[in-house]
Write an enzyme that holds these catalytic residues in place. Sequence first.
Site, PDB file in Angstrom:
ATOM      1  N   ALA A   1       0.838  -1.202   0.000  1.00 38.57           N
ATOM      2  CA  ALA A   1       0.000   0.000   0.000  1.00 38.57           C
ATOM      3  C   ALA A   1       0.872   1.252   0.000  1.00 38.57           C
ATOM      4  O   ALA A   1       0.670   2.166  -0.812  1.00 38.57           O
ATOM      5  CB  ALA A   1      -0.927  -0.004   1.215  1.00 38.57           C
TER       6      ALA A   1
ATOM      7  N   GLU B   1       9.931   3.700   7.226  1.00 37.21           N
ATOM      8  CA  GLU B   1       9.765   2.259   7.448  1.00 37.21           C
ATOM      9  C   GLU B   1      10.518   1.849   8.706  1.00 37.21           C
ATOM     10  O   GLU B   1      11.697   2.127   8.852  1.00 37.21           O
ATOM     11  CB  GLU B   1      10.301   1.493   6.220  1.00 37.21           C
ATOM     12  CG  GLU B   1      10.448  -0.002   6.408  1.00 37.21           C
ATOM     13  CD  GLU B   1       9.166  -0.705   6.855  1.00 37.21           C
ATOM     14  OE1 GLU B   1       8.146  -0.566   6.170  1.00 37.21           O
ATOM     15  OE2 GLU B   1       9.198  -1.386   7.915  1.00 37.21           O
TER      16      GLU B   1
ATOM     17  N   THR C   1       3.552  -7.630   2.702  1.00 37.50           N
ATOM     18  CA  THR C   1       3.313  -7.792   1.266  1.00 37.50           C
ATOM     19  C   THR C   1       4.424  -8.636   0.646  1.00 37.50           C
ATOM     20  O   THR C   1       4.164  -9.520  -0.182  1.00 37.50           O
ATOM     21  CB  THR C   1       3.245  -6.412   0.580  1.00 37.50           C
ATOM     22  OG1 THR C   1       2.284  -5.606   1.254  1.00 37.50           O
ATOM     23  CG2 THR C   1       2.853  -6.550  -0.881  1.00 37.50           C
TER      24      THR C   1
ATOM     25  N   GLY D   1       1.871 -14.940  -0.207  1.00 41.09           N
ATOM     26  CA  GLY D   1       1.929 -16.225  -0.909  1.00 41.09           C
ATOM     27  C   GLY D   1       2.048 -16.067  -2.398  1.00 41.09           C
ATOM     28  O   GLY D   1       2.923 -16.650  -3.022  1.00 41.09           O
TER      29      GLY D   1
ATOM     30  N   ARG E   1     -12.175 -18.687   4.256  1.00 41.71           N
ATOM     31  CA  ARG E   1     -11.105 -18.979   5.210  1.00 41.71           C
ATOM     32  C   ARG E   1     -11.615 -19.134   6.644  1.00 41.71           C
ATOM     33  O   ARG E   1     -11.086 -19.927   7.406  1.00 41.71           O
ATOM     34  CB  ARG E   1     -10.034 -17.886   5.154  1.00 41.71           C
ATOM     35  CG  ARG E   1      -9.235 -17.972   3.883  1.00 41.71           C
ATOM     36  CD  ARG E   1      -8.203 -16.885   3.791  1.00 41.71           C
ATOM     37  NE  ARG E   1      -7.375 -17.118   2.620  1.00 41.71           N
ATOM     38  CZ  ARG E   1      -6.396 -16.323   2.229  1.00 41.71           C
ATOM     39  NH1 ARG E   1      -6.123 -15.232   2.917  1.00 41.71           N
ATOM     40  NH2 ARG E   1      -5.685 -16.599   1.165  1.00 41.71           N
TER      41      ARG E   1
ATOM     42  N   HIS F   1      -4.812 -12.195   8.852  1.00 44.60           N
ATOM     43  CA  HIS F   1      -5.157 -10.865   8.339  1.00 44.60           C
ATOM     44  C   HIS F   1      -6.139 -10.221   9.301  1.00 44.60           C
ATOM     45  O   HIS F   1      -7.000 -10.891   9.857  1.00 44.60           O
ATOM     46  CB  HIS F   1      -5.807 -11.015   6.960  1.00 44.60           C
ATOM     47  CG  HIS F   1      -6.063  -9.729   6.244  1.00 44.60           C
ATOM     48  ND1 HIS F   1      -5.197  -9.200   5.320  1.00 44.60           N
ATOM     49  CD2 HIS F   1      -7.099  -8.864   6.321  1.00 44.60           C
ATOM     50  CE1 HIS F   1      -5.683  -8.060   4.864  1.00 44.60           C
ATOM     51  NE2 HIS F   1      -6.839  -7.840   5.445  1.00 44.60           N
TER      52      HIS F   1
ATOM     53  N   GLU G   1      -3.885  -2.845   4.688  1.00 45.08           N
ATOM     54  CA  GLU G   1      -4.452  -3.634   5.785  1.00 45.08           C
ATOM     55  C   GLU G   1      -4.755  -2.795   7.024  1.00 45.08           C
ATOM     56  O   GLU G   1      -5.537  -3.198   7.883  1.00 45.08           O
ATOM     57  CB  GLU G   1      -3.508  -4.792   6.132  1.00 45.08           C
ATOM     58  CG  GLU G   1      -4.195  -5.860   6.972  1.00 45.08           C
ATOM     59  CD  GLU G   1      -3.313  -7.055   7.285  1.00 45.08           C
ATOM     60  OE1 GLU G   1      -2.312  -7.277   6.578  1.00 45.08           O
ATOM     61  OE2 GLU G   1      -3.634  -7.776   8.247  1.00 45.08           O
TER      62      GLU G   1
HETATM   63  P1  ADP Z   1       0.117  -3.448   3.493  1.00 44.55           P
HETATM   64  O1  ADP Z   1      -0.087  -4.830   2.951  1.00 44.55           O
HETATM   65  O2  ADP Z   1      -1.120  -2.836   3.986  1.00 44.55           O
HETATM   66  O3  ADP Z   1       0.909  -2.590   2.569  1.00 44.55           O
HETATM   67  P2  ADP Z   1       2.435  -4.393   4.921  1.00 44.55           P
HETATM   68  O4  ADP Z   1       2.385  -5.243   6.124  1.00 44.55           O
HETATM   69  O5  ADP Z   1       2.854  -5.032   3.652  1.00 44.55           O
HETATM   70  O6  ADP Z   1       1.012  -3.670   4.796  1.00 44.55           O
HETATM   71  O7  ADP Z   1       3.411  -3.163   5.157  1.00 44.55           O
HETATM   72  C1  ADP Z   1       3.299  -2.326   6.263  1.00 44.55           C
HETATM   73  C2  ADP Z   1       4.673  -1.762   6.545  1.00 44.55           C
HETATM   74  O8  ADP Z   1       4.557  -0.733   7.519  1.00 44.55           O
HETATM   75  C3  ADP Z   1       5.655  -2.782   7.107  1.00 44.55           C
HETATM   76  O9  ADP Z   1       6.830  -2.774   6.352  1.00 44.55           O
HETATM   77  C4  ADP Z   1       5.898  -2.302   8.527  1.00 44.55           C
HETATM   78  O10 ADP Z   1       7.194  -2.592   9.006  1.00 44.55           O
HETATM   79  C5  ADP Z   1       5.674  -0.817   8.387  1.00 44.55           C
HETATM   80  N1  ADP Z   1       5.329  -0.179   9.673  1.00 44.55           N
HETATM   81  C6  ADP Z   1       4.449  -0.618  10.587  1.00 44.55           C
HETATM   82  N2  ADP Z   1       4.399   0.210  11.638  1.00 44.55           N
HETATM   83  C7  ADP Z   1       5.279   1.216  11.379  1.00 44.55           C
HETATM   84  C8  ADP Z   1       5.694   2.375  12.093  1.00 44.55           C
HETATM   85  N3  ADP Z   1       5.210   2.664  13.298  1.00 44.55           N
HETATM   86  N4  ADP Z   1       6.617   3.175  11.536  1.00 44.55           N
HETATM   87  C9  ADP Z   1       7.150   2.887  10.311  1.00 44.55           C
HETATM   88  N5  ADP Z   1       6.804   1.787   9.607  1.00 44.55           N
HETATM   89  C10 ADP Z   1       5.878   0.961  10.116  1.00 44.55           C
END
Ligand code: ADP
Length: 626
Positions: free
Chosen positions: A148, A167, A176, A180, A457, A565, A594
């Site tokens: 996202a 990040e 992501t 899978g 699921r 999820h 998500e």
């Molecule tokens: P989506 O599928 O919705 O894109 P993901 O789980 O693939 O979600 O990615 C979410 C990302 O956000 C992850 O890489 C996670 O490490 C990052 N993240 C979560 N919380 C924080 C935060 N507090 N600060 C910076 N990054 C974050």
Amino acid sequence: MKRHVGFILSLILIFSLSSAVGLASTTIFQPGTFTGEAQGYGGKITVEVTVSEDAITDIKVVDQNETPVISDLALEKIPAQIIEEQSIAVDLVSGATLTSEGLLAAVTAALTQTASDIEQLNKKVVKEVSTEKIEQTADVVIIGSGGAGMSAAVEAIKAGSSVIVIEKQSAVGGNTLLAGSAMNAASPEKQNKQTMSSAELNTIQKILELEADNELVQTWKDTLTQELDAYVAEDASYLFDSPSLHKLQTYFDGDNVANPVLVDILADNGLAAVNFLSDLGANWNENIQAAVGATWKRSHTPTTGFGTQGASFVLPQVNYVEENGGIILLDSRADTLLMDGGRVVGVAGKTTTGQPFQINANKGVVIATGGFGANVEMRMKYNKHWAILDESVPTTNGPQATGDGIVMAEAIGANLVDMEWIQMIPTYGPGVFTPYIENQFYINKEGNRFVAEDGRRDVLSGAVLEQTDAQIYIISDAHTVKDGVTSIGRHVDRDSLNTGYAWKADTLEELAEVIGVPFENLQASVDQFNNSVRSGNDPFGRTVFDQEFGVGPFYAGITGPMVHHTMGGIEINEQTQVLAKDGNVIPGLYAAGEVTGGIHGSNRLGGNAITDVVVFGRIAGQEVSK
Ligand code: ADP
């Protein structure tokens, strides 16, 4: 804090932020090159460590079978850091814990043969960390570098915005990257090359019998009725699909809980999202399949061109962002949304070394931090539907999925929706070779089928929880694993058979023996499956099939339900603007992926998550740039 671009550059930055003190320089080595081995995630990791009399001078990983992309950072960073710090007490790389641990154990095994005092080498180096606040500004600030966040970043850059992505992990990609492989989108041009059974046609007719509970849902039904009439008039036999069928399945299989307006956007933009990834370099298998819980064959599978299938859902965007001036700050955890007169104007947080940062946003902030599947406290707080969701229930999520964005948004008054709906998936882990079900079936420990494997699921997980030990075997034949490899390129013989979760046998009788189920029951399950393929009349109501079962070698993989999820999250409108509890937009704040709620309802279709993150991530990037 460091940028994703140029791994070496990032290392230099980390080390320039911190000057190592207390190096383990008193250790004496017998000079030479020593080999060490240890178990990683995908098998044995072998290293060669070279030492002089008083220092570790080189570490080479000479053999490993770790997952490409996901383990790359650990395999590069850990050796460099050990040499830099002359210590084996270095941090594990988040997202690649087992690889990190295996690599460290292998290096330790090598050093144990030569170091005068291995304990001395195992002392953590204390670093001096700057406490000076890092302050930067961009038009658009995005929290989270999963599908996202990175899709939002691409669109924001295309719309002319400067972009900073924050990040918290040491690597991009989030859950992501671990996905899978399935991405749902009605894509008739591809699906028309496949066939549809009368049982599948019957599935659509049954969907049309379900009652629409609002006008928008009724328009989907009306469109689908027309489309299906045309299909039947053609006397066609190809695999039918359309956005209206996708919408109705998403909505009804989520028990009418989702916001239909968001479902409408999801399905209408699914194919464009696939094409968006293609334009950025993703390639796809020809065959359209049905992921576990997808309930229809509309899942697109990327090739492994970017290392893993999941990598194709996020690395194409990462490459674009890096090539077009976007900045990705790794190891930087956001914890606060900064406000000015009711408007969100930035993000504050700390780097993993503890240095505070403030990133100002001229146009707005996009929260794309993913779900809370790895946050036991949160899932227990919100769960209303599963008997147990405590720490005894494992998760498929990486440790980063802790719901941070939900907490940050709620703290400034954002509304949360559907939080009680938490998805478990019964098919994950080393005993699962493919996310696709057409040619597989499930048996319990007694050897019997017990559920329609093409179902939702939540239904599948509920059914598995009722079986002995809440575990099942997924049974495959050569239609799923041929010459040791699945149709989507996973190496089962190489990577799964040594895990203790997967077995292979030349005959069904041998397979029954190795997994300890009565052969006659396994044979009866096979006969039942084949009869259902032929007759279209399955005792459990399954309709999604491909081939009859029976071409050896045969495989079994053991698995059980895991938290996968979280359907609930921040409430958004069609523009992905975050809504406050009073229904008004919170100016300057957007959310996608998500971390949001309202798109999947009570149950998410398998393969819909990637469509969700790309579709709504793109919208967020476009809207925040306006
Ligand atoms: P989506 O599928 O919705 O894109 P993901 O789980 O693939 O979600 O990615 C979410 C990302 O956000 C992850 O890489 C996670 O490490 C990052 N993240 C979560 N919380 C924080 C935060 N507090 N600060 C910076 N990054 C974050």
